[in-house]
Scaffold this motif. Sequence first.
Motif, PDB file in Angstrom:
ATOM      1  N   GLU A   1      38.532  29.463  45.030  1.00  0.00           N
ATOM      2  CA  GLU A   1      39.965  29.524  44.741  1.00  0.00           C
ATOM      3  C   GLU A   1      40.512  30.872  45.205  1.00  0.00           C
ATOM      4  OE1 GLU A   1      40.132  28.896  40.514  1.00  0.00           O
ATOM      5  OE2 GLU A   1      38.998  27.032  40.653  1.00  0.00           O
ATOM      6  N   ASP A   2      41.807  30.981  45.256  1.00  0.00           N
ATOM      7  CA  ASP A   2      42.451  32.213  45.716  1.00  0.00           C
ATOM      8  C   ASP A   2      42.120  33.386  44.793  1.00  0.00           C
ATOM      9  OD1 ASP A   2      44.294  33.415  47.682  1.00  0.00           O
ATOM     10  OD2 ASP A   2      45.462  33.846  45.864  1.00  0.00           O
ATOM     11  N   TYR A   3      41.758  34.495  45.410  1.00  0.00           N
ATOM     12  CA  TYR A   3      41.372  35.691  44.660  1.00  0.00           C
ATOM     13  C   TYR A   3      42.461  36.128  43.684  1.00  0.00           C
ATOM     14  CZ  TYR A   3      40.074  40.435  43.467  1.00  0.00           C
ATOM     15  OH  TYR A   3      39.768  41.571  42.766  1.00  0.00           O
TER      16      TYR A   3
ATOM     17  N   LYS B   1      38.407  42.173  37.535  1.00  0.00           N
ATOM     18  CA  LYS B   1      38.549  43.514  36.937  1.00  0.00           C
ATOM     19  C   LYS B   1      37.886  43.583  35.561  1.00  0.00           C
ATOM     20  CE  LYS B   1      42.539  44.921  39.565  1.00  0.00           C
ATOM     21  NZ  LYS B   1      43.976  45.028  39.655  1.00  0.00           N
ATOM     22  N   ALA B   2      38.004  42.526  34.780  1.00  0.00           N
ATOM     23  CA  ALA B   2      37.371  42.503  33.455  1.00  0.00           C
ATOM     24  C   ALA B   2      35.852  42.536  33.589  1.00  0.00           C
ATOM     25  CB  ALA B   2      37.815  41.257  32.680  1.00  0.00           C
TER      26      ALA B   2
ATOM     27  N   TRP C   1      35.760  38.785  48.861  1.00  0.00           N
ATOM     28  CA  TRP C   1      36.602  37.725  48.299  1.00  0.00           C
ATOM     29  C   TRP C   1      38.067  38.160  48.292  1.00  0.00           C
ATOM     30  CZ3 TRP C   1      36.319  36.072  42.444  1.00  0.00           C
ATOM     31  CH2 TRP C   1      37.162  34.973  42.215  1.00  0.00           C
ATOM     32  N   LYS C   2      38.307  39.381  47.869  1.00  0.00           N
ATOM     33  CA  LYS C   2      39.687  39.887  47.833  1.00  0.00           C
ATOM     34  C   LYS C   2      40.277  39.926  49.242  1.00  0.00           C
ATOM     35  CE  LYS C   2      42.515  43.620  45.989  1.00  0.00           C
ATOM     36  NZ  LYS C   2      42.515  44.860  45.201  1.00  0.00           N
ATOM     37  N   LYS C   3      39.496  40.372  50.209  1.00  0.00           N
ATOM     38  CA  LYS C   3      39.961  40.476  51.594  1.00  0.00           C
ATOM     39  C   LYS C   3      40.199  39.088  52.199  1.00  0.00           C
ATOM     40  CE  LYS C   3      37.286  41.376  55.127  1.00  0.00           C
ATOM     41  NZ  LYS C   3      36.780  40.867  56.192  1.00  0.00           N
ATOM     42  N   ASP C   4      39.258  38.166  51.959  1.00  0.00           N
ATOM     43  CA  ASP C   4      39.343  36.833  52.562  1.00  0.00           C
ATOM     44  C   ASP C   4      40.323  35.912  51.828  1.00  0.00           C
ATOM     45  OD1 ASP C   4      37.357  37.734  54.248  1.00  0.00           O
ATOM     46  OD2 ASP C   4      35.763  36.518  53.348  1.00  0.00           O
ATOM     47  N   GLY C   5      40.530  36.147  50.560  1.00  0.00           N
ATOM     48  CA  GLY C   5      41.379  35.266  49.755  1.00  0.00           C
ATOM     49  C   GLY C   5      40.585  34.181  49.056  1.00  0.00           C
TER      50      GLY C   5
ATOM     51  N   LEU D   1      31.888  33.523  37.619  1.00  0.00           N
ATOM     52  CA  LEU D   1      33.077  33.973  38.340  1.00  0.00           C
ATOM     53  C   LEU D   1      32.928  33.737  39.843  1.00  0.00           C
ATOM     54  CD1 LEU D   1      35.847  35.250  38.293  1.00  0.00           C
ATOM     55  CD2 LEU D   1      34.747  37.512  38.183  1.00  0.00           C
ATOM     56  N   MET D   2      31.734  33.906  40.361  1.00  0.00           N
ATOM     57  CA  MET D   2      31.511  33.658  41.787  1.00  0.00           C
ATOM     58  C   MET D   2      31.815  32.204  42.143  1.00  0.00           C
ATOM     59  SD  MET D   2      28.090  35.905  42.472  1.00  0.00           S
ATOM     60  CE  MET D   2      27.988  35.518  44.227  1.00  0.00           C
ATOM     61  N   ASP D   3      31.525  31.276  41.238  1.00  0.00           N
ATOM     62  CA  ASP D   3      31.851  29.867  41.480  1.00  0.00           C
ATOM     63  C   ASP D   3      33.349  29.671  41.703  1.00  0.00           C
ATOM     64  OD1 ASP D   3      29.299  28.729  41.382  1.00  0.00           O
ATOM     65  OD2 ASP D   3      29.376  28.469  39.202  1.00  0.00           O
ATOM     66  N   LYS D   4      34.157  30.520  41.120  1.00  0.00           N
ATOM     67  CA  LYS D   4      35.610  30.402  41.221  1.00  0.00           C
ATOM     68  C   LYS D   4      36.164  31.007  42.508  1.00  0.00           C
ATOM     69  CE  LYS D   4      35.896  30.214  36.276  1.00  0.00           C
ATOM     70  NZ  LYS D   4      36.031  30.940  35.053  1.00  0.00           N
ATOM     71  N   SER D   5      35.286  31.593  43.313  1.00  0.00           N
ATOM     72  CA  SER D   5      35.772  32.238  44.540  1.00  0.00           C
ATOM     73  C   SER D   5      36.150  31.236  45.626  1.00  0.00           C
ATOM     74  CB  SER D   5      34.757  33.265  45.058  1.00  0.00           C
ATOM     75  OG  SER D   5      33.570  32.647  45.484  1.00  0.00           O
TER      76      SER D   5
END
Length: 133
Positions: A39-41, A49-50, A93-97, A33-37
Motif C-alpha cells: 500500500e502507499d507509504y 515512525k511508531a 518504501w518511502k521513496k518508491d511509494g 508492517l512490511m506486509d502493508k508496504s
Amino acid sequence: MIIMVLSCNSLMSTFDQTAYSQVTSLKVDALDLMDKSVEDYTSHDADVKALQLKISKAIEYDKHRPNNTITNKMWDILNDPNGHLLGGFFVKWKKDGKEGSAYIMEKKKQIGGSFDQIAELESKKIKPSQVSN
C-alpha cells in the motif's frame, strides 16, 4: 565464534528478559508492517515512525547494558537507513511509494532472520543465576 565469546563472561552481557522480549515483539511488528508496504507509504507513515521509535528505545536499552557490543552492532546493521535491512527497507518504501509482494517476501526473510539472530544471541547468553559470584 559466538560460542567462544559466550564462554568468556567478561566479553558478553548476561541474558536479559526485557531485551529478549523487545526483539521478539519488534520482529512481529516489523514483519506485519512490511506486509502493508504493498500500500502507499503515506498511509502508513505514522506506523513506520511508531515502529522506528520502539526500535530506537530497544537499541537505547541495549546500548546501556555492559559488554553488549555484538548485540549493539547487530541492531546498527538491522536499523541502518543506508543498509539493506529494515532501516533501508523503510527508506526504499518511502521513496518508491509502494513495494511489490515478491520483494517484500524476500526482504521479510532477510529482516526476520536478522531479528532472529539478535534474539538467538540474547537467548544463548548466560543467565544471571548461572554467573558465579
